[in-house]
Design a protein around this motif. Structure first.
Motif, PDB file in Angstrom:
ATOM      1  N   ALA A  42      22.199   3.837  44.429  1.00 26.60           N
ATOM      2  CA  ALA A  42      20.899   4.247  44.958  1.00 26.60           C
ATOM      3  C   ALA A  42      20.103   3.067  45.505  1.00 26.60           C
ATOM      4  CB  ALA A  42      20.103   4.961  43.866  1.00 26.60           C
ATOM      5  N   TYR A  43      20.410   1.845  45.057  1.00 21.34           N
ATOM      6  CA  TYR A  43      19.693   0.664  45.538  1.00 21.34           C
ATOM      7  C   TYR A  43      19.962   0.386  47.020  1.00 21.34           C
ATOM      8  CZ  TYR A  43      19.014  -0.481  40.584  1.00 21.34           C
ATOM      9  OH  TYR A  43      18.671  -0.463  39.257  1.00 21.34           O
ATOM     10  N   ASP A  44      21.109   0.822  47.525  1.00 17.60           N
ATOM     11  CA  ASP A  44      21.460   0.538  48.913  1.00 17.60           C
ATOM     12  C   ASP A  44      20.427   1.062  49.910  1.00 17.60           C
ATOM     13  OD1 ASP A  44      23.827  -0.997  48.761  1.00 17.60           O
ATOM     14  OD2 ASP A  44      24.995   0.802  48.332  1.00 17.60           O
ATOM     15  N   ALA A  45      19.782   2.163  49.593  1.00 17.90           N
ATOM     16  CA  ALA A  45      18.839   2.783  50.533  1.00 17.90           C
ATOM     17  C   ALA A  45      17.651   1.878  50.844  1.00 17.90           C
ATOM     18  CB  ALA A  45      18.351   4.116  49.976  1.00 17.90           C
ATOM     19  N   ASP A  46      17.143   1.137  49.857  1.00 16.84           N
ATOM     20  CA  ASP A  46      15.947   0.313  50.054  1.00 16.84           C
ATOM     21  C   ASP A  46      16.234  -1.180  50.136  1.00 16.84           C
ATOM     22  OD1 ASP A  46      14.138   2.529  50.022  1.00 16.84           O
ATOM     23  OD2 ASP A  46      14.370   2.610  47.845  1.00 16.84           O
ATOM     24  N   ALA A  47      17.477  -1.569  50.011  1.00 15.85           N
ATOM     25  CA  ALA A  47      17.828  -2.988  50.028  1.00 15.85           C
ATOM     26  C   ALA A  47      17.743  -3.556  51.440  1.00 15.85           C
ATOM     27  CB  ALA A  47      19.248  -3.176  49.490  1.00 15.85           C
ATOM     28  N   VAL A  48      17.550  -4.878  51.491  1.00 20.09           N
ATOM     29  CA  VAL A  48      17.703  -5.608  52.742  1.00 20.09           C
ATOM     30  C   VAL A  48      19.176  -6.012  52.794  1.00 20.09           C
ATOM     31  CG1 VAL A  48      17.073  -7.670  54.044  1.00 20.09           C
ATOM     32  CG2 VAL A  48      15.349  -6.492  52.652  1.00 20.09           C
ATOM     33  N   HIS A  49      19.882  -5.568  53.817  1.00 15.12           N
ATOM     34  CA  HIS A  49      21.291  -5.900  53.969  1.00 15.12           C
ATOM     35  C   HIS A  49      21.425  -7.007  55.000  1.00 15.12           C
ATOM     36  CE1 HIS A  49      22.727  -2.463  51.607  1.00 15.12           C
ATOM     37  NE2 HIS A  49      21.647  -1.867  52.083  1.00 15.12           N
ATOM     38  N   VAL A  50      22.293  -7.978  54.706  1.00 18.70           N
ATOM     39  CA  VAL A  50      22.545  -9.101  55.596  1.00 18.70           C
ATOM     40  C   VAL A  50      24.017  -9.056  55.983  1.00 18.70           C
ATOM     41  CG1 VAL A  50      22.519 -11.617  55.773  1.00 18.70           C
ATOM     42  CG2 VAL A  50      20.682 -10.442  54.576  1.00 18.70           C
ATOM     43  N   LEU A  51      24.286  -9.346  57.248  1.00 19.60           N
ATOM     44  CA  LEU A  51      25.610  -9.160  57.821  1.00 19.60           C
ATOM     45  C   LEU A  51      26.055 -10.419  58.537  1.00 19.60           C
ATOM     46  CD1 LEU A  51      27.813  -6.999  58.590  1.00 19.60           C
ATOM     47  CD2 LEU A  51      26.361  -6.420  60.535  1.00 19.60           C
ATOM     48  N   ALA A  52      27.314 -10.814  58.364  1.00 21.90           N
ATOM     49  CA  ALA A  52      27.933 -11.885  59.153  1.00 21.90           C
ATOM     50  C   ALA A  52      28.815 -11.211  60.189  1.00 21.90           C
ATOM     51  CB  ALA A  52      28.761 -12.813  58.267  1.00 21.90           C
ATOM     52  N   VAL A  53      28.598 -11.579  61.451  1.00 23.58           N
ATOM     53  CA  VAL A  53      29.298 -10.926  62.560  1.00 23.58           C
ATOM     54  C   VAL A  53      29.861 -11.995  63.492  1.00 23.58           C
ATOM     55  CG1 VAL A  53      29.082  -9.262  64.449  1.00 23.58           C
ATOM     56  CG2 VAL A  53      27.612  -9.064  62.459  1.00 23.58           C
ATOM     57  N   ARG A  54      31.124 -11.825  63.861  1.00 23.63           N
ATOM     58  CA  ARG A  54      31.731 -12.709  64.860  1.00 23.63           C
ATOM     59  C   ARG A  54      31.096 -12.472  66.219  1.00 23.63           C
ATOM     60  NH1 ARG A  54      38.173 -12.230  64.489  1.00 23.63           N
ATOM     61  NH2 ARG A  54      37.673 -10.841  66.196  1.00 23.63           N
ATOM     62  N   GLU A  55      31.280 -13.428  67.127  1.00 22.40           N
ATOM     63  CA  GLU A  55      30.731 -13.307  68.478  1.00 22.40           C
ATOM     64  C   GLU A  55      31.201 -12.044  69.181  1.00 22.40           C
ATOM     65  OE1 GLU A  55      31.746 -16.971  70.381  1.00 22.40           O
ATOM     66  OE2 GLU A  55      30.153 -18.069  69.367  1.00 22.40           O
ATOM     67  N   ASP A  56      32.410 -11.583  68.862  1.00 21.32           N
ATOM     68  CA  ASP A  56      32.935 -10.363  69.505  1.00 21.32           C
ATOM     69  C   ASP A  56      32.459  -9.088  68.808  1.00 21.32           C
ATOM     70  OD1 ASP A  56      34.415 -10.263  67.152  1.00 21.32           O
ATOM     71  OD2 ASP A  56      36.355 -10.487  68.129  1.00 21.32           O
ATOM     72  N   GLY A  57      31.548  -9.230  67.820  1.00 21.03           N
ATOM     73  CA  GLY A  57      30.975  -8.076  67.148  1.00 21.03           C
ATOM     74  C   GLY A  57      31.670  -7.647  65.877  1.00 21.03           C
ATOM     75  N   LEU A  58      32.770  -8.285  65.520  1.00 22.22           N
ATOM     76  CA  LEU A  58      33.511  -7.910  64.308  1.00 22.22           C
ATOM     77  C   LEU A  58      32.761  -8.368  63.067  1.00 22.22           C
ATOM     78  CD1 LEU A  58      36.223  -6.755  63.154  1.00 22.22           C
ATOM     79  CD2 LEU A  58      36.956  -9.127  63.021  1.00 22.22           C
ATOM     80  N   PRO A  59      32.393  -7.437  62.168  1.00 20.00           N
ATOM     81  CA  PRO A  59      31.733  -7.821  60.914  1.00 20.00           C
ATOM     82  C   PRO A  59      32.757  -8.334  59.908  1.00 20.00           C
ATOM     83  CG  PRO A  59      31.968  -5.446  61.015  1.00 20.00           C
ATOM     84  CD  PRO A  59      32.510  -5.990  62.307  1.00 20.00           C
ATOM     85  N   PHE A  60      32.416  -9.402  59.182  1.00 16.48           N
ATOM     86  CA  PHE A  60      33.356  -9.905  58.186  1.00 16.48           C
ATOM     87  C   PHE A  60      32.685 -10.448  56.945  1.00 16.48           C
ATOM     88  CE2 PHE A  60      32.588 -13.201  61.287  1.00 16.48           C
ATOM     89  CZ  PHE A  60      32.273 -14.297  60.509  1.00 16.48           C
ATOM     90  N   GLY A  61      31.365 -10.287  56.828  1.00 22.54           N
ATOM     91  CA  GLY A  61      30.673 -10.698  55.616  1.00 22.54           C
ATOM     92  C   GLY A  61      29.409  -9.888  55.446  1.00 22.54           C
ATOM     93  N   ALA A  62      28.998  -9.674  54.187  1.00 28.81           N
ATOM     94  CA  ALA A  62      27.802  -8.874  53.916  1.00 28.81           C
ATOM     95  C   ALA A  62      27.228  -9.248  52.552  1.00 28.81           C
ATOM     96  CB  ALA A  62      28.139  -7.383  53.943  1.00 28.81           C
ATOM     97  N   GLY A  63      25.983  -8.920  52.382  1.00 28.71           N
ATOM     98  CA  GLY A  63      25.307  -9.087  51.102  1.00 28.71           C
ATOM     99  C   GLY A  63      24.008  -8.297  51.143  1.00 28.71           C
ATOM    100  N   ARG A  64      23.337  -8.194  49.991  1.00 33.10           N
ATOM    101  CA  ARG A  64      22.080  -7.454  49.973  1.00 33.10           C
ATOM    102  C   ARG A  64      21.062  -8.130  49.073  1.00 33.10           C
ATOM    103  NH1 ARG A  64      23.206  -1.933  46.371  1.00 33.10           N
ATOM    104  NH2 ARG A  64      23.073  -2.982  44.365  1.00 33.10           N
ATOM    105  N   LEU A  65      19.798  -7.826  49.350  1.00 33.29           N
ATOM    106  CA  LEU A  65      18.673  -8.309  48.566  1.00 33.29           C
ATOM    107  C   LEU A  65      17.880  -7.113  48.078  1.00 33.29           C
ATOM    108  CD1 LEU A  65      16.635 -10.558  47.636  1.00 33.29           C
ATOM    109  CD2 LEU A  65      15.486 -10.174  49.845  1.00 33.29           C
TER     110      LEU A  65
END
Length: 156
Positions: A42-65
């Motif tokens: 349930a925390y995912d709905a209100d969390a700040v999500h941070v994303l690592a994305v390659r220049e071509d748009g491919l996501p490969f890292g994530a975390g939340r606050l």
């Protein structure tokens, strides 16, 4: 992939959030065997999500606050302390500094919200990584999803 070939940013829209969830699923559910119903909460709905994305748009890292009242259960109820969690980097991108960049991105998001410290629950094999970033362990070891963890904190 070189360390300069990606950006770390706050997830701005539903597609970004889904990219974060896809990275987390690969790392935690597939690789580490965490049950999917424990990985997403349930925390995912209100969390700040941070994303690592390659220049071509491919996501490969994530975390939340987590911050505010939703963080209180994870931080001992101390106001001004956020909770960093769900930090995940795909296997192919490990060793490139992505994890550290994600942590700093989450800390920046915490500072932008007026927080003065960040707590996290580190898997014990990752203690050295977080210690190098200035986090200090406290309290007893505990299990989360069957994996040994320690609480850690960094003042901002």
């Amino acid at each position: 992939m070189s360390p300069s070939s990606y950006v770390v940013r706050v997830a701005e829209d539903p597609a970004d959030r889904e990219a974060c969830f896809a990275v987390r699923k690969e790392v935690f559910v597939v690789e580490q065997g965490v049950p999917q119903d424990l990985e997403y909460d349930a925390y995912d709905a209100d969390a700040v999500h941070v994303l690592a994305v390659r220049e071509d748009g491919l996501p490969f890292g994530a975390g939340r606050l987590l911050y505010g009242e939703v963080a209180a259960a994870k931080t001992g109820g101390e106001p001004g302390v956020g909770s960093l969690g769900r930090l995940a980097v795909l296997k192919a991108a490990r060793g490139l500094g992505v994890g550290a960049a994600l942590v700093r991105g989450i800390e920046d998001a915490a500072c932008a919200r007026g927080l003065t410290a960040v707590d996290l629950h580190a898997q014990t094999h990752a203690l050295g990584f977080y210690e190098r970033l200035g986090y200090v362990a406290y309290g007893p070891e505990f299990l989360d999803a069957g994996i040994a963890h320690l609480a850690m904190r960094r003042e901002l």
